[in-house]
Design a protein around this motif. Structure first.
Motif, PDB file in Angstrom:
ATOM      1  N   MET A   1       0.832  -1.199   0.000  1.00  0.00           N
ATOM      2  CA  MET A   1       0.000   0.000   0.000  1.00  0.00           C
ATOM      3  C   MET A   1       0.870   1.254   0.000  1.00  0.00           C
ATOM      4  O   MET A   1       1.903   1.291   0.658  1.00  0.00           O
ATOM      5  CB  MET A   1      -0.925   0.003   1.224  1.00  0.00           C
ATOM      6  CG  MET A   1      -1.840   1.202   1.312  1.00  0.00           C
ATOM      7  SD  MET A   1      -3.060   0.989   2.622  1.00  0.00           S
ATOM      8  CE  MET A   1      -3.863   2.595   2.591  1.00  0.00           C
ATOM      9  N   THR A   3       0.957   5.279   0.899  1.00  0.00           N
ATOM     10  CA  THR A   3       0.280   6.320   1.661  1.00  0.00           C
ATOM     11  C   THR A   3       0.991   7.641   1.421  1.00  0.00           C
ATOM     12  O   THR A   3       2.179   7.786   1.722  1.00  0.00           O
ATOM     13  CB  THR A   3       0.274   5.999   3.164  1.00  0.00           C
ATOM     14  OG1 THR A   3      -0.323   4.714   3.370  1.00  0.00           O
ATOM     15  CG2 THR A   3      -0.524   7.043   3.926  1.00  0.00           C
ATOM     16  N   ALA A  23      -4.305   7.553  -0.763  1.00  0.00           N
ATOM     17  CA  ALA A  23      -3.784   6.203  -0.544  1.00  0.00           C
ATOM     18  C   ALA A  23      -4.013   5.372  -1.800  1.00  0.00           C
ATOM     19  O   ALA A  23      -5.032   5.532  -2.486  1.00  0.00           O
ATOM     20  CB  ALA A  23      -4.463   5.549   0.654  1.00  0.00           C
ATOM     21  N   ARG A  25      -4.303   1.503  -2.807  1.00  0.00           N
ATOM     22  CA  ARG A  25      -4.509   0.215  -2.139  1.00  0.00           C
ATOM     23  C   ARG A  25      -4.168  -0.964  -3.049  1.00  0.00           C
ATOM     24  O   ARG A  25      -4.280  -0.865  -4.275  1.00  0.00           O
ATOM     25  CB  ARG A  25      -5.963   0.114  -1.660  1.00  0.00           C
ATOM     26  CG  ARG A  25      -6.283   1.123  -0.563  1.00  0.00           C
ATOM     27  CD  ARG A  25      -7.756   1.142  -0.187  1.00  0.00           C
ATOM     28  NE  ARG A  25      -7.970   2.047   0.946  1.00  0.00           N
ATOM     29  CZ  ARG A  25      -8.049   3.366   0.850  1.00  0.00           C
ATOM     30  NH1 ARG A  25      -7.928   3.928  -0.334  1.00  0.00           N
ATOM     31  NH2 ARG A  25      -8.239   4.109   1.918  1.00  0.00           N
ATOM     32  N   THR A  30      -5.078   1.906  -9.756  1.00  0.00           N
ATOM     33  CA  THR A  30      -5.456   3.285  -9.452  1.00  0.00           C
ATOM     34  C   THR A  30      -4.908   4.204 -10.539  1.00  0.00           C
ATOM     35  O   THR A  30      -3.702   4.241 -10.778  1.00  0.00           O
ATOM     36  CB  THR A  30      -4.912   3.728  -8.084  1.00  0.00           C
ATOM     37  OG1 THR A  30      -5.493   2.903  -7.061  1.00  0.00           O
ATOM     38  CG2 THR A  30      -5.261   5.185  -7.799  1.00  0.00           C
ATOM     39  N   ASP A  61       3.947   0.622   2.558  1.00  0.00           N
ATOM     40  CA  ASP A  61       3.727  -0.297   3.680  1.00  0.00           C
ATOM     41  C   ASP A  61       4.460   0.174   4.932  1.00  0.00           C
ATOM     42  O   ASP A  61       5.102  -0.608   5.648  1.00  0.00           O
ATOM     43  CB  ASP A  61       4.153  -1.721   3.308  1.00  0.00           C
ATOM     44  CG  ASP A  61       3.276  -2.312   2.215  1.00  0.00           C
ATOM     45  OD1 ASP A  61       2.060  -2.006   2.197  1.00  0.00           O
ATOM     46  OD2 ASP A  61       3.797  -3.063   1.374  1.00  0.00           O
ATOM     47  N   THR A 179      -0.029  -3.479  -5.615  1.00  0.00           N
ATOM     48  CA  THR A 179      -0.495  -2.098  -5.601  1.00  0.00           C
ATOM     49  C   THR A 179      -0.029  -1.436  -6.892  1.00  0.00           C
ATOM     50  O   THR A 179       1.183  -1.385  -7.149  1.00  0.00           O
ATOM     51  CB  THR A 179       0.079  -1.343  -4.383  1.00  0.00           C
ATOM     52  OG1 THR A 179      -0.343  -2.010  -3.187  1.00  0.00           O
ATOM     53  CG2 THR A 179      -0.403   0.089  -4.349  1.00  0.00           C
TER      54      THR A 179
END
Length: 305
Positions: A1, A3, A23, A25, A30, A61, A179
């Protein structure tokens, strides 16, 4: 992930990225969308430690890129397809990357086969077309079998078959639980590839939602053709319904109706004995939704006239 928290980049008096947070995921593709100059590439460069943020942080992560031991085993990236020594062969380039992160040599042939470059593995990368360079960049991103992948305009230079291939490739990567963040200006392609979108304009987040939520914001309109077009248009305006000329240059004259359904327009026409030659419901395309959403965030515009 991935962030991203409060990420900011200032160049002198210019704020290129302005307190961006989102974020990315695992398990979904994405899409990272925005007009030219929006801050997409700057954001991705900061994520990978290539540019130093003025403020904020990025973690993979829970760890920054600089904290990752053998980072290619954790994060793979394709930001510039031509970032390769032109005199190195594709195989030599990948072997160098593998050696730098303690990755077994056999992985090189695996990723060359994965992206369809086995037959040209011994050729100089400087002689590759842009499409072949994109494939080599993908192989480099996959060399460490990472769980996180960042792609900047990965379909640039690919033919239609290559675009379909990379679309399926990215979906497969997400389906494996990885991801995947991909920036692109090909909005229709993103509608077929992405599960989630993050839209940025002038360095700020404009939207962060599923692709379904993004496209559902599309405006519904009704297109009408009639030999009594002026009369119908006047009636619609009299009833408080928005009407504008259809901007299509081909075909007979038509109007576009905002804020009414086909049933409402048809009923109004019937009550007033107006003949209709076309009555069709239309949904704004992904491009139209994007253009509307980023209208105030475009850095350069073409002159009119």
């Amino acid at each position: 992930m991935i962030t991203v928290e409060n990420l900011t980049k200032v160049y002198g008096s210019t704020v290129a990225v302005d307190h961006v947070s989102f974020a990315v995921r695992p398990g979904v593709v994405t899409g990272f969308l925005g007009p030219n100059g929006a801050g997409k590439t700057t954001t991705m460069r900061m994520m990978l430690g290539l540019d130093r943020p003025s403020d904020g942080s990025v973690s993979f992560d829970g760890r920054s890129y600089a904290q990752l031991g053998a980072p290619l085993r954790h994060v793979g990236a394709l930001l510039d397809a031509k970032w390769v020594h032109p005199n190195r062969s594709a195989r030599s380039h990948l072997r160098w990357l593998a050696a730098s992160n303690g990755i077994a040599r056999r992985r090189v042939d695996d990723v060359l086969g994965m992206v369809g470059l086995t037959e040209v593995a011994g050729k100089r990368a400087g002689g590759f077309s842009l499409g072949m360079s994109q494939r080599l960049g993908l192989a480099a991103a996959m060399i460490g079998d990472p769980a996180v992948l960042l792609f900047d305009e990965p379909v640039n230079g690919l033919d239609p078959e290559g675009i379909v291939w990379i679309r399926n490739f990215m979906k497969q990567l997400a389906a494996q639980g990885r991801t995947v963040l991909v920036s692109s200006h090909l909005l229709t392609e993103m509608s077929l590839t992405a599960d989630h979108v993050v839209v940025i304009g002038r360095g700020r987040i404009i939207a962060d939602c599923s692709i379904g939520e993004f496209t559902s914001s599309a405006r519904q309109t009704v297109r009408v053709r009639s030999p009594q077009l002026q009369q119908l248009g006047d009636l619609l305006v009299h009833n408080g319904i928005g009407v504008r000329a259809d901007d299509r240059v081909d075909g007979p004259p038509a109007i576009v109706v905002d804020g009414a359904t086909t049933e409402q327009v048809g009923d109004l026409a019937a009550r007033n004995a107006i003949t209709l030659h076309e009555l069709s419901s239309q949904t704004a395309s992904l491009e139209e939704v994007f253009m509307t959403m980023t209208a105030d965030s475009v850095e350069y515009r073409a002159p009119h006239g």
